[in-house]
Write a protein that holds these residues in place. Structure first.
Motif, PDB file in Angstrom:
ATOM      1  N   ARG A 388      -7.394  62.278  36.878  1.00 11.67           N
ATOM      2  CA  ARG A 388      -7.478  63.082  35.657  1.00 11.67           C
ATOM      3  C   ARG A 388      -8.052  62.312  34.472  1.00 11.67           C
ATOM      4  NH1 ARG A 388      -7.111  66.080  38.828  1.00 11.67           N
ATOM      5  NH2 ARG A 388      -9.154  66.457  37.914  1.00 11.67           N
ATOM      6  N   ILE A 389      -8.858  61.283  34.747  1.00  7.06           N
ATOM      7  CA  ILE A 389      -9.370  60.459  33.640  1.00  7.06           C
ATOM      8  C   ILE A 389     -10.282  61.244  32.709  1.00  7.06           C
ATOM      9  CG2 ILE A 389     -11.163  59.512  35.153  1.00  7.06           C
ATOM     10  CD1 ILE A 389     -11.134  57.027  33.336  1.00  7.06           C
ATOM     11  N   ALA A 390     -11.164  62.085  33.238  1.00  5.99           N
ATOM     12  CA  ALA A 390     -12.053  62.844  32.352  1.00  5.99           C
ATOM     13  C   ALA A 390     -11.254  63.793  31.474  1.00  5.99           C
ATOM     14  CB  ALA A 390     -13.091  63.604  33.168  1.00  5.99           C
ATOM     15  N   ASN A 391     -10.246  64.453  32.049  1.00 10.18           N
ATOM     16  CA  ASN A 391      -9.391  65.333  31.249  1.00 10.18           C
ATOM     17  C   ASN A 391      -8.732  64.559  30.111  1.00 10.18           C
ATOM     18  OD1 ASN A 391     -10.028  67.363  33.031  1.00 10.18           O
ATOM     19  ND2 ASN A 391      -7.923  68.026  33.334  1.00 10.18           N
ATOM     20  N   MET A 392      -8.249  63.355  30.421  1.00  9.46           N
ATOM     21  CA  MET A 392      -7.581  62.550  29.407  1.00  9.46           C
ATOM     22  C   MET A 392      -8.534  62.215  28.264  1.00  9.46           C
ATOM     23  SD  MET A 392      -6.012  58.709  29.825  1.00  9.46           S
ATOM     24  CE  MET A 392      -7.645  58.030  30.186  1.00  9.46           C
ATOM     25  N   LEU A 393      -9.755  61.763  28.598  1.00 11.50           N
ATOM     26  CA  LEU A 393     -10.687  61.353  27.549  1.00 11.50           C
ATOM     27  C   LEU A 393     -11.215  62.534  26.753  1.00 11.50           C
ATOM     28  CD1 LEU A 393     -12.712  58.627  29.490  1.00 11.50           C
ATOM     29  CD2 LEU A 393     -10.817  58.290  27.884  1.00 11.50           C
ATOM     30  N   LEU A 394     -11.371  63.683  27.401  1.00  9.60           N
ATOM     31  CA  LEU A 394     -11.922  64.855  26.727  1.00  9.60           C
ATOM     32  C   LEU A 394     -10.878  65.665  25.968  1.00  9.60           C
ATOM     33  CD1 LEU A 394     -14.311  66.093  29.560  1.00  9.60           C
ATOM     34  CD2 LEU A 394     -15.030  65.174  27.331  1.00  9.60           C
ATOM     35  N   ASN A 395      -9.613  65.580  26.397  1.00  9.29           N
ATOM     36  CA  ASN A 395      -8.593  66.493  25.853  1.00  9.29           C
ATOM     37  C   ASN A 395      -7.317  65.766  25.444  1.00  9.29           C
ATOM     38  OD1 ASN A 395     -10.123  68.985  26.559  1.00  9.29           O
ATOM     39  ND2 ASN A 395      -9.775  68.242  28.646  1.00  9.29           N
ATOM     40  N   PRO A 396      -7.403  64.747  24.585  1.00  3.05           N
ATOM     41  CA  PRO A 396      -6.165  64.080  24.158  1.00  3.05           C
ATOM     42  C   PRO A 396      -5.230  65.060  23.468  1.00  3.05           C
ATOM     43  CG  PRO A 396      -8.013  63.483  22.726  1.00  3.05           C
ATOM     44  CD  PRO A 396      -8.591  64.224  23.888  1.00  3.05           C
ATOM     45  N   GLY A 397      -3.956  64.922  23.766  1.00  2.73           N
ATOM     46  CA  GLY A 397      -2.957  65.801  23.176  1.00  2.73           C
ATOM     47  C   GLY A 397      -2.701  67.074  23.956  1.00  2.73           C
ATOM     48  N   THR A 398      -3.493  67.335  25.001  1.00  2.43           N
ATOM     49  CA  THR A 398      -3.316  68.542  25.803  1.00  2.43           C
ATOM     50  C   THR A 398      -2.177  68.353  26.787  1.00  2.43           C
ATOM     51  OG1 THR A 398      -5.666  69.059  25.620  1.00  2.43           O
ATOM     52  CG2 THR A 398      -4.448  70.125  27.416  1.00  2.43           C
ATOM     53  N   ARG A 399      -1.376  69.385  26.976  1.00  4.63           N
ATOM     54  CA  ARG A 399      -0.249  69.337  27.910  1.00  4.63           C
ATOM     55  C   ARG A 399      -0.696  69.803  29.289  1.00  4.63           C
ATOM     56  NH1 ARG A 399       4.886  69.728  25.327  1.00  4.63           N
ATOM     57  NH2 ARG A 399       5.624  71.362  26.735  1.00  4.63           N
ATOM     58  N   TYR A 400      -0.069  69.225  30.314  1.00  5.95           N
ATOM     59  CA  TYR A 400      -0.399  69.596  31.689  1.00  5.95           C
ATOM     60  C   TYR A 400       0.829  69.388  32.573  1.00  5.95           C
ATOM     61  CZ  TYR A 400      -0.837  64.537  32.624  1.00  5.95           C
ATOM     62  OH  TYR A 400      -0.590  63.196  32.765  1.00  5.95           O
ATOM     63  N   ASP A 401       0.850  70.106  33.676  1.00  4.48           N
ATOM     64  CA  ASP A 401       1.946  69.981  34.642  1.00  4.48           C
ATOM     65  C   ASP A 401       1.654  68.865  35.629  1.00  4.48           C
ATOM     66  OD1 ASP A 401       3.650  72.211  33.890  1.00  4.48           O
ATOM     67  OD2 ASP A 401       2.012  73.501  34.572  1.00  4.48           O
ATOM     68  N   TYR A 402       2.718  68.173  36.043  1.00  2.00           N
ATOM     69  CA  TYR A 402       2.584  67.125  37.059  1.00  2.00           C
ATOM     70  C   TYR A 402       3.946  66.845  37.677  1.00  2.00           C
ATOM     71  CZ  TYR A 402       2.113  62.481  39.147  1.00  2.00           C
ATOM     72  OH  TYR A 402       2.151  61.406  40.012  1.00  2.00           O
ATOM     73  N   ASP A 403       4.070  67.106  38.975  1.00  2.00           N
ATOM     74  CA  ASP A 403       5.228  66.696  39.756  1.00  2.00           C
ATOM     75  C   ASP A 403       6.550  67.140  39.115  1.00  2.00           C
ATOM     76  OD1 ASP A 403       6.565  65.550  41.871  1.00  2.00           O
ATOM     77  OD2 ASP A 403       6.447  63.508  41.086  1.00  2.00           O
ATOM     78  N   GLY A 404       6.591  68.383  38.682  1.00  2.00           N
ATOM     79  CA  GLY A 404       7.821  68.933  38.126  1.00  2.00           C
ATOM     80  C   GLY A 404       8.063  68.610  36.672  1.00  2.00           C
ATOM     81  N   THR A 405       7.099  67.962  36.015  1.00  2.00           N
ATOM     82  CA  THR A 405       7.247  67.628  34.602  1.00  2.00           C
ATOM     83  C   THR A 405       6.068  68.194  33.829  1.00  2.00           C
ATOM     84  OG1 THR A 405       6.027  65.534  34.773  1.00  2.00           O
ATOM     85  CG2 THR A 405       8.409  65.477  35.211  1.00  2.00           C
ATOM     86  N   VAL A 406       6.209  68.238  32.516  1.00  2.00           N
ATOM     87  CA  VAL A 406       5.110  68.597  31.620  1.00  2.00           C
ATOM     88  C   VAL A 406       4.767  67.351  30.818  1.00  2.00           C
ATOM     89  CG1 VAL A 406       4.332  70.056  29.732  1.00  2.00           C
ATOM     90  CG2 VAL A 406       5.850  71.001  31.480  1.00  2.00           C
ATOM     91  N   ARG A 407       3.515  66.922  30.932  1.00  2.00           N
ATOM     92  CA  ARG A 407       3.076  65.708  30.279  1.00  2.00           C
ATOM     93  C   ARG A 407       1.977  66.029  29.263  1.00  2.00           C
ATOM     94  NH1 ARG A 407       4.982  61.317  32.183  1.00  2.00           N
ATOM     95  NH2 ARG A 407       3.314  60.106  31.192  1.00  2.00           N
ATOM     96  N   THR A 408       1.634  65.031  28.442  1.00  2.00           N
ATOM     97  CA  THR A 408       0.601  65.179  27.419  1.00  2.00           C
ATOM     98  C   THR A 408      -0.406  64.046  27.570  1.00  2.00           C
ATOM     99  OG1 THR A 408       2.190  66.167  25.892  1.00  2.00           O
ATOM    100  CG2 THR A 408       0.135  65.323  24.947  1.00  2.00           C
ATOM    101  N   TYR A 409      -1.685  64.384  27.565  1.00  2.00           N
ATOM    102  CA  TYR A 409      -2.720  63.351  27.676  1.00  2.00           C
ATOM    103  C   TYR A 409      -2.707  62.472  26.429  1.00  2.00           C
ATOM    104  CZ  TYR A 409      -4.763  65.736  31.704  1.00  2.00           C
ATOM    105  OH  TYR A 409      -4.982  66.298  32.931  1.00  2.00           O
ATOM    106  N   PRO A 410      -2.695  61.147  26.604  1.00  2.00           N
ATOM    107  CA  PRO A 410      -2.721  60.243  25.447  1.00  2.00           C
ATOM    108  C   PRO A 410      -4.105  60.184  24.810  1.00  2.00           C
ATOM    109  CG  PRO A 410      -2.850  58.980  27.477  1.00  2.00           C
ATOM    110  CD  PRO A 410      -2.649  60.425  27.885  1.00  2.00           C
TER     111      PRO A 410
END
Length: 775
Positions: A388-410
């Motif tokens: 998910r590196i491109a998502n992270m660089l393009l969308n900082p602050g965006t929330r996403y689901d992962y393995d039962g948690t909700v995380r935010t791109y730094p």
């Protein structure tokens, strides 16, 4: 000159520089099946794309750090090591002080070297941890989907990804081996850290000699060696799960499933059975239903299910099947099918994952890890799934689901990449190019001017393994190999440790990073610490001096006869699995509770967005399979003789069925344009009947050579979608993509990636571009 020992991800060898200046390489004398990839060394050691000196992108020098659309297109300026490291140390401090350590992404992927001390990921992570930490990545592009879902099914991913039943047990006991995704021999020459004795090609040959029946479920006929004599089921790509469900339905409808095994060793089967029978959705997952999806006949599905139920059957699923949308499902369905047969834990029966995907899967070497450099702990808890590196660089602050948690791109301001090549591994490379313009600064350690180096600001030249000392040993390797230096470093290249130690000195963390040791001192320290642990266990190990002089140490023998889950089958209470129930979870209530539409709580057929049965195929009617190359490891040493010999018209070879070629007026050797709405690439056509109609195959790893949205060299990831497998794993989906192909008429543009980018030796130039204000 004398041959000096070394090893690589594709095996142990010895090498010397011949009087004519050419590198001579000899395979290890105990290797029964040396890898042909050893032939890539000679031409790449002093290849024109070697990075000769530290270089900084001109735009960064003149405008300072910041998001910059010129990244990837501008020339580089060679500078001294002192200037490069002074500027980089200052930039590391600036980013940390203004944005925190979370704003630094440590992007090493770990494939850089088979050596354990110069393992680039360990070096970089140790340095960044000493500096206060960094945002990291988790899992792999190879099997990141399985690494997550297996923990819910059997409690541990390592049980199947790193252990598994041994090949001798399979060869001696299996009557029917059902290979979803095949057993491609080309992959078994590669293992992280290498193996000294490549046993797997011999075991694949034994399958044929001993008359083991092999069912090849793959769109590619040669996904099993020809001498195995497999029965080919040319399945429509991405539909293996539907076939597995129909096989399971046949077992139920004919009373061939092992209810006693399911009751004792599994949970959640009843819910799965309701789904198979269509009791809730009104759609029985029977052979007729699956035949319309898979294009495997209903009669063949029923016959295969009956054969599986009356034989000692081993089901294997390659890693490739989970590198697609909904990649959890074929792994989960394969385990459920094996459980219904009731043979899990029996010699030669049950389930395996990754046979034909990696050289150590099923191997008989010891499970004894080599000494390695400690990374220390990372004070920063932030991470992303690796794909998910491109998502992270393009969308900082965006929330996403992962393995039962909700995380935010730094919000990343500095990318530090050492080891690995994201412009090989990642999908939708035109999107990744845009993403790489976003950080303030991109730093790359590289021996070669790869696409990743060309999209950096700082390019620091590093040595290759033959230019330094180390030791290496892969998972289940039979030997620890002393990696002697064979040649002097190229140009101004330094090893990663030397570069990071110099940076550490400038940043005041030298003692924590180096502990006062040189590379040779580290080798002795790591080896002797490891040796002491083995001596304490009663295992005799020579001193470092003797080991280094001899060039190798043969490790204690491994367990030749190994059956995964045998202890669990013998006593499921005493050897309960690390799942909530202690059993195989055919339905996982935890996964079900997450509520992911793209990954329900049990195996299911979920239609992907790109497959030959979907509406997108009307515009792009060919399914491209982007599998691992036969001629190199990933993108490594693409300039070598073996890799270059596989090119067609100087570009990566794309295989196409004769009927698909005929309707497009494509002949052998033609340059073709492969395209969809994401991008396009040029490749050389190979017309062959060894794949089903409607499918084309283009290996990954051709060095990305962009001209606008077109790759001149044939990298399939200019076409693939940057989508996750599911919300559960966020894994890579780069295996499949829908495309169209046309013959390229006229003179195609030349491939340029075999030469370095434009490099200025004099940084002076007239420029009216103001420095960027980063305060």
């Amino acid at each position: 000159m004398t041959l000096r020992p070394s090893t690589s991800h594709w095996g142990a060898f010895s090498a010397e520089m011949a009087p004519d200046g050419r590198l001579r390489v000899a395979a290890h004398p105990e290797d029964p099946s040396p890898s042909p990839l050893l032939g890539n060394f000679a031409d790449t050691l002093r290849h024109p794309t070697r990075v000769a000196a530290p270089a900084i992108r001109r735009g960064w020098l003149e405008r300072g750090p910041g998001s910059d659309p010129g990244r990837g297109d501008e020339e580089f300026v060679e500078v001294s090591w002192d200037e490069a490291l002074d500027l980089l140390a200052s930039e590391l401090r600036r980013v940390r002080d203004l944005h925190g350590n979370e704003a630094i992404f440590g992007g090493s992927y770990g494939w850089g070297s088979a050596g354990r001390f110069h393992h680039v990921q360990s070096q970089l992570h140790r340095f960044l941890n000493a500096f206060g930490g960094f945002t990291s990545s988790r899992n792999t592009y190879s099997h990141g989907t399985s690494a997550i879902v297996l923990t819910y099914i059997v409690g541990s991913s390592a049980t199947l990804l790193q252990r598994g039943s041994s090949w001798p047990t399979i060869v001696a006991n299996t009557e029917l081996l059902v290979a979803f995704g095949g057993l491609p021999e080309k992959n078994v020459f590669v293992t992280p850290g290498g193996v000294t004795r490549h046993h797997t090609p011999g075991f694949l040959g034994e399958l044929g000699r001993r008359g083991v029946e092999v069912a090849l479920v793959s769109p590619l006929r040669d996904d099993v060696p020809a001498d195995v004599g497999a029965h080919w089921y040319p399945i429509r790509p991405a539909t293996d799960t539907a076939l597995m469900l129909a096989l399971a339905h046949t077992l139920i409808s004919e009373g061939l499933h092992d209810k006693a095994f399911l009751d004792r060793y599994c949970v959640g089967y009843d819910e799965f059975e309701r789904y198979l029978l269509g009791l809730d959705d009104g759609v029985p997952k029977d052979a007729v239903w699956a035949s319309t999806i898979t294009e495997v006949s209903a009669a063949d599905i029923v016959a295969l299910a009956r054969r599986m139920a009356t034989s000692r059957t081993f089901i294997t699923v390659t890693w490739s099947l989970q590198r697609i949308e909904h990649g959890e499902q074929p792994v989960w369905a394969g385990i459920a099918l094996a459980a219904m047969l009731g043979q899990i834990g029996l010699p030669g029966g049950g389930f395996g994952h990754g046979y034909g995907s990696m050289g150590d899967t099923g191997d008989i070497g010891p499970e004894l890890r080599a000494p390695k450099l400690p990374q220390d702990s990372n004070p920063v808890q932030e991470f992303i799934p690796v794909a998910r590196i491109a998502n992270m660089l393009l969308n900082p602050g965006t929330r996403y689901d992962y393995d039962g948690t909700v995380r935010t791109y730094p919000d990343i301001h500095l990318v530090y990449w050492a080891g690995g090549n994201p412009f090989h591994h990642h999908q939708d490379l035109n999107r990744l190019r845009t993403a790489f313009t976003k950080p303030d600064t991109v730093v790359v350690h590289e021996p070669y001017w790869t696409a990743t180096a060309r999209h950096a600001d700082f390019v620091l030249p590093t040595t290759v393994p033959l230019e330094r000392e180390d030791f290496g040993s892969g998972r289940r390797d039979t030997h620890l190999i002393a990696m002697h230096q064979v040649v002097e470093p190229f140009g101004q290249a330094r090893d990663d440790y030397a570069i990071l130690a110099e940076l550490a000195t400038r940043l005041g963390i030298e003692e924590r990073f180096t502990e006062g040791r040189s590379p040779r001192a580290w080798l002795e320290h790591l080896y002797e610490s490891w040796r002491k642990d083995l001596l304490d266990k009663g295992i005799p190990v020579p001193s470092f001096v003797d080991f280094w002089s001899h060039g190798q140490y043969e490790l204690p023998a491994g367990d030749v006869e190994r059956t995964v889950f045998a202890d669990f089958r013998h006593d499921p209470v005493a050897h309960r699995l690390p799942t909530p129930s202690g059993k195989i979870e055919i339905t996982s209530q935890r996964v079900k509770s997450f509520g992911y539409e793209d990954c329900p709580g049990h195996p299911a057929w979920l239609e992907p967005s790109e497959w030959l049965g979907g509406p997108r195929a009307e515009s792009f009617p060919l399914q491209l399979i982007a599998n691992q190359p036969r001629t190199r490891l990933h993108s490594q040493l693409d300039g070598g003789a073996v890799s270059q010999a596989g090119k067609v018209a100087g570009r990566e070879a794309v295989r196409i069925h004769p009927e698909d070629a005929r309707t497009r007026s494509i002949g052998n050797g033609d340059v073709v344009r492969i395209f969809n709405d994401r991008g396009a690439c040029l490749a050389g056509a190979v017309v062959t009947p060894d794949l089903r109609r409607g499918v084309v195959q283009l290996p990954t790893g051709a060095w990305f050579d962009p001209a606008g949205s077109l790759c001149l060299h044939g990298n399939p990831n200019v076409l693939t979608a940057d989508l996750p497998s599911s919300s559960l794993s966020q894994g890579c989906t780069g295996q499949h993509v829908l495309v169209e192909i046309e013959r390229y008429d006229g003179t195609p543009p030349p491939v340029t990636i075999g030469q370095p980018p434009h490099i200025a030796r004099d940084r002076a130039r007239t420029s009216d571009v103001p420095m960027r204000d980063n305060s």
